[in-house]
Write a protein that holds these residues in place. Structure first.
Motif, mmCIF file in Angstrom:
data_model
loop_
_atom_site.group_PDB
_atom_site.id
_atom_site.type_symbol
_atom_site.label_atom_id
_atom_site.label_comp_id
_atom_site.label_asym_id
_atom_site.label_seq_id
_atom_site.Cartn_x
_atom_site.Cartn_y
_atom_site.Cartn_z
ATOM 1 N N THR A 1 12.247 10.063 12.128
ATOM 2 C CA THR A 1 11.904 11.167 11.800
ATOM 3 C C THR A 1 10.545 11.330 11.109
ATOM 4 N N CYS A 2 9.839 12.209 11.669
ATOM 5 C CA CYS A 2 8.227 12.346 11.512
ATOM 6 C C CYS A 2 7.943 12.370 10.112
ATOM 7 N N ILE A 3 8.898 12.684 9.284
ATOM 8 C CA ILE A 3 8.743 12.954 7.883
ATOM 9 C C ILE A 3 9.224 11.793 7.042
ATOM 10 N N SER A 4 9.750 10.731 7.671
ATOM 11 C CA SER A 4 10.422 9.514 7.249
ATOM 12 C C SER A 4 9.431 8.819 6.403
ATOM 13 N N THR A 5 9.740 8.263 5.416
ATOM 14 C CA THR A 5 9.004 7.262 4.555
ATOM 15 C C THR A 5 8.553 6.097 5.399
ATOM 16 N N ASN A 6 7.255 6.069 5.260
ATOM 17 C CA ASN A 6 6.395 4.786 6.093
ATOM 18 C C ASN A 6 5.978 3.739 5.186
ATOM 19 N N ARG A 7 5.568 4.250 3.907
ATOM 20 C CA ARG A 7 5.016 3.046 3.046
ATOM 21 C C ARG A 7 5.392 3.381 1.696
ATOM 22 N N VAL A 8 6.288 2.745 1.056
ATOM 23 C CA VAL A 8 6.749 2.856 -0.297
ATOM 24 C C VAL A 8 5.634 2.221 -1.172
ATOM 25 N N TYR A 9 5.199 2.840 -1.987
ATOM 26 C CA TYR A 9 4.160 2.167 -3.051
ATOM 27 C C TYR A 9 4.846 2.208 -4.333
ATOM 28 N N VAL A 10 4.974 1.090 -4.956
ATOM 29 C CA VAL A 10 5.644 1.091 -6.323
ATOM 30 C C VAL A 10 4.726 0.225 -7.352
ATOM 31 N N GLN A 11 4.552 0.781 -8.626
ATOM 32 C CA GLN A 11 3.782 0.209 -9.647
ATOM 33 C C GLN A 11 4.225 -1.030 -9.950
ATOM 34 N N GLU A 12 3.169 -1.734 -10.135
ATOM 35 C CA GLU A 12 3.465 -3.325 -10.135
ATOM 36 C C GLU A 12 4.432 -3.727 -10.962
ATOM 37 N N SER A 13 4.537 -3.205 -12.219
ATOM 38 C CA SER A 13 5.418 -3.651 -13.336
ATOM 39 C C SER A 13 6.838 -3.444 -13.078
ATOM 40 N N ILE A 14 7.455 -2.486 -12.102
ATOM 41 C CA ILE A 14 8.646 -2.322 -11.742
ATOM 42 C C ILE A 14 8.874 -2.750 -10.194
ATOM 43 N N ALA A 15 8.190 -3.333 -9.594
ATOM 44 C CA ALA A 15 8.141 -3.457 -7.982
ATOM 45 C C ALA A 15 9.273 -4.360 -7.659
ATOM 46 N N ILE B 1 12.851 0.546 8.714
ATOM 47 C CA ILE B 1 12.089 -0.582 7.880
ATOM 48 C C ILE B 1 11.247 0.045 6.643
ATOM 49 N N ALA B 2 11.477 -0.545 5.471
ATOM 50 C CA ALA B 2 10.713 0.108 4.295
ATOM 51 C C ALA B 2 10.002 -0.914 3.749
ATOM 52 N N PRO B 3 8.761 -0.813 4.031
ATOM 53 C CA PRO B 3 7.596 -1.725 3.331
ATOM 54 C C PRO B 3 7.401 -1.545 1.880
ATOM 55 N N VAL B 4 7.737 -2.433 0.930
ATOM 56 C CA VAL B 4 7.079 -1.909 -0.325
ATOM 57 C C VAL B 4 5.837 -2.587 -0.764
ATOM 58 N N PHE B 5 4.855 -1.874 -1.019
ATOM 59 C CA PHE B 5 3.450 -2.077 -1.515
ATOM 60 C C PHE B 5 3.402 -2.014 -3.059
ATOM 61 N N THR B 6 2.637 -2.740 -3.702
ATOM 62 C CA THR B 6 2.427 -2.540 -5.083
ATOM 63 C C THR B 6 1.006 -1.655 -5.295
ATOM 64 N N PHE B 7 0.891 -1.305 -6.407
ATOM 65 C CA PHE B 7 -0.188 -0.643 -6.981
ATOM 66 C C PHE B 7 -0.382 -0.675 -8.563
ATOM 67 N N LYS B 8 -1.727 -0.709 -9.043
ATOM 68 C CA LYS B 8 -1.975 -0.789 -10.482
ATOM 69 C C LYS B 8 -1.959 0.733 -11.224
ATOM 70 N N ASP B 9 -2.699 1.690 -10.627
ATOM 71 C CA ASP B 9 -2.969 2.828 -11.536
ATOM 72 C C ASP B 9 -2.861 3.864 -10.372
ATOM 73 N N GLU B 10 -2.961 5.018 -10.988
ATOM 74 C CA GLU B 10 -2.813 6.606 -10.296
ATOM 75 C C GLU B 10 -3.951 6.469 -9.474
#
Length: 473
Positions: free
Chosen positions: A275-289, A381-390
């Motif tokens: 699907t063209c609007i399907s999630t490609n990159r899952v960004y999750v905050q570091e503390s809960i990744a 395929i759901a790849p989980v990336f991590t991030f620190k802040d907004e």
């Protein structure tokens, strides 16, 4: 079969349609090409002379009759979608209902094409703007939603008073044939809708080069969309393009974690991620990744893989072998870059056939230098990336090329409002993995396309404005 000027035709050139779950041949269809496309354009041009002058009420009545006929065939239409596309039957039924809803919506909108009376800057002039149909429209639709993408284009075109030459994907032509049977039975006047099935380049070239085609609408890849735009430039057609996406899915540490996981399941694994609007990159905050990835993997492991006609199937096959190879390549590349496969990651061996199945896959420790970070996946395929802040996640989420859809999960109202403004995408879902509704505009920005589909916005794409100044003397 193909359909021109109210008649069905067959040819000696044939193409097999296969079920992607079993690779069994479902049907054999006739193909057409350059000359037949020219005939279809001519038929649409001739029909426009009458159809473009009909009242909104008349056009509405025809569309409502198609709605009635399609409602009688919901089960049949859903079966065809599942057989040629592979998606689970319940999802196919939802697609049929969505397709019908577009026809139903624009049957009403046909009666609501308004003009404007402008305030005059001269006391002896009357100024107004009238809206009229563009003319003959070429429409090219994809295989991932083989029925709803057709009605999403044809319904507003016919409601506006345009005529249509439609080319469906060769992978899924049977859905198009079935919906055109409904147009035929509804006695839509000859030439108003025409169906050409055949080689994409040959038919596409005729649609883009013909000066009689005044509008081109396309859903598909960005690369093909650019080519169609270039080819349309010589005749200065009006174009609307719904192109590729690379949707970020952002989960902040204050989000409802279970709700966010459920959203990924819906956005990423429905229709096998095709699907063209399907999630490609899952960004999750570091503390809960880590917790998020484990929860997602646990839920993904419960999804049943198989033939879409089997009861309980959640994830069907990919459309072809090329898509399967792309999944393998993206996972292999991610692992080389130190991603961890939390669940899946392999071709699925379906015991009842040799179809194109890939396991629902969850990757952890995804990074921006992986293929999957920049290439549209179009698979489960759901790849989980991590991030620190907004600030960091906004910068990384805003893809330099794509701008179709984005998702954000947070309980912070202020943050949700900021993300709504800062994310550079045409569609934003805040705590909502399914933001698409008929009355809203659907479309992207940047290289994800131009123009909108849905609601009053979709109707406007098939109209042109004419300014009239009347001197009172």
């Amino acid at each position: 079969m193909y359909y021109i000027n109210g008649e069905w035709y067959e040819s000696d050139q044939k193409e097999q349609v296969k079920n992607p779950a079993t690779l069994e041949v479902i049907d054999t269809i006739s193909l057409c090409g350059k000359e037949e496309t020219k005939q279809a354009i001519e038929a649409a041009k001739e029909a426009f002379q009458t159809w473009g002058k009909t009242t909104g009420n008349e056009r509405s009545a025809y569309l409502f009759e198609v709605v009635r006929l399609m409602k009688e065939r919901i089960e049949e239409l859903a079966q065809i979608i599942t057989l040629e596309n592979g998606k689970p039957l319940p999802d196919a039924k939802r697609e049929v209902l969505g397709a019908i809803s577009y026809l139903d919506w624009y049957a009403e909108e046909a009666k609501r094409i308004y003009g404007d009376v402008l305030p005059s800057s001269h006391k002896d002039k009357q100024l107004m703007v009238i809206r009229q149909p563009v003319g003959v429209c070429g429409a090219i639709t994809p295989w991932n939603f083989p029925l709803s993408m057709i009605t999403r284009k044809i319904a507003p075109a016919l409601a506006a008073g345009c005529t249509v030459v439609l080319k469906p994907a060769l992978e899924t032509p049977l859905s198009a044939i079935k919906v055109f049977e409904c147009f035929h039975e509804a006695k839509v006047p000859k030439g108003v809708v025409n169906l050409v099935i055949g080689p994409a380049e040959e038919i596409g070239k005729e649609l883009t080069s013909s000066p009689d085609v005044r509008k081109l609408t396309f859903t598909g890849s960005t690369a093909i969309g650019k080519k169609l735009m270039r080819d349309s430039a010589d005749t200065m057609k009006k174009v609307s393009m719904e192109l590729g996406g690379h949707a970020p899915y952002i989960v902040f540490e204050d989000a409802d974690l279970d709700l966010a996981v459920e959203g990924v399941l819906l956005s990423k694994f429905k229709n096998s991620g095709q699907t063209c609007i399907s999630t490609n990159r899952v960004y999750v905050q570091e503390s809960i990744a880590d917790e998020f990835a484990q929860k997602l993997a646990e839920q993904a492991s419960k999804l049943k893989i198989g033939d879409g006609l089997e009861k309980g199937t959640d994830v069907g096959p990919l459309i072809n072998e090329k898509s399967l190879e792309k999944m393998k390549s993206q996972v292999e590349d991610a692992v080389k870059h130190d991603a961890k496969v939390v669940h899946g990651g392999n071709v699925y061996k379906y015991e009842k056939g040799n179809g194109y199945f890939f396991e629902p896959t969850v990757l952890l420790h995804a990074t921006d230098d992986m293929q999957i970070a920049t290439e549209e996946t179009f698979g489960p395929i759901a790849p989980v990336f991590t991030f620190k802040d907004e600030d960091e996640v906004v910068e990384r989420a805003n893809h330099k090329t794509y701008g179709l859809a984005a998702y954000c999960y947070t309980k912070n109202l202020g943050r949700g409002m900021r993300m709504m403004k800062e994310l550079e995408f045409g569609i934003i879902g805040i705590n909502d993995p399914a933001p698409i509704v008929i009355q809203a505009p659907f479309g992207g920005i940047k290289e994800s396309g131009m123009g909108k589909e849905g609601g009053k916005y979709g109707l406007e794409e098939y109209l042109e404005e004419k300014f009239v100044s009347i001197y009172e003397n």
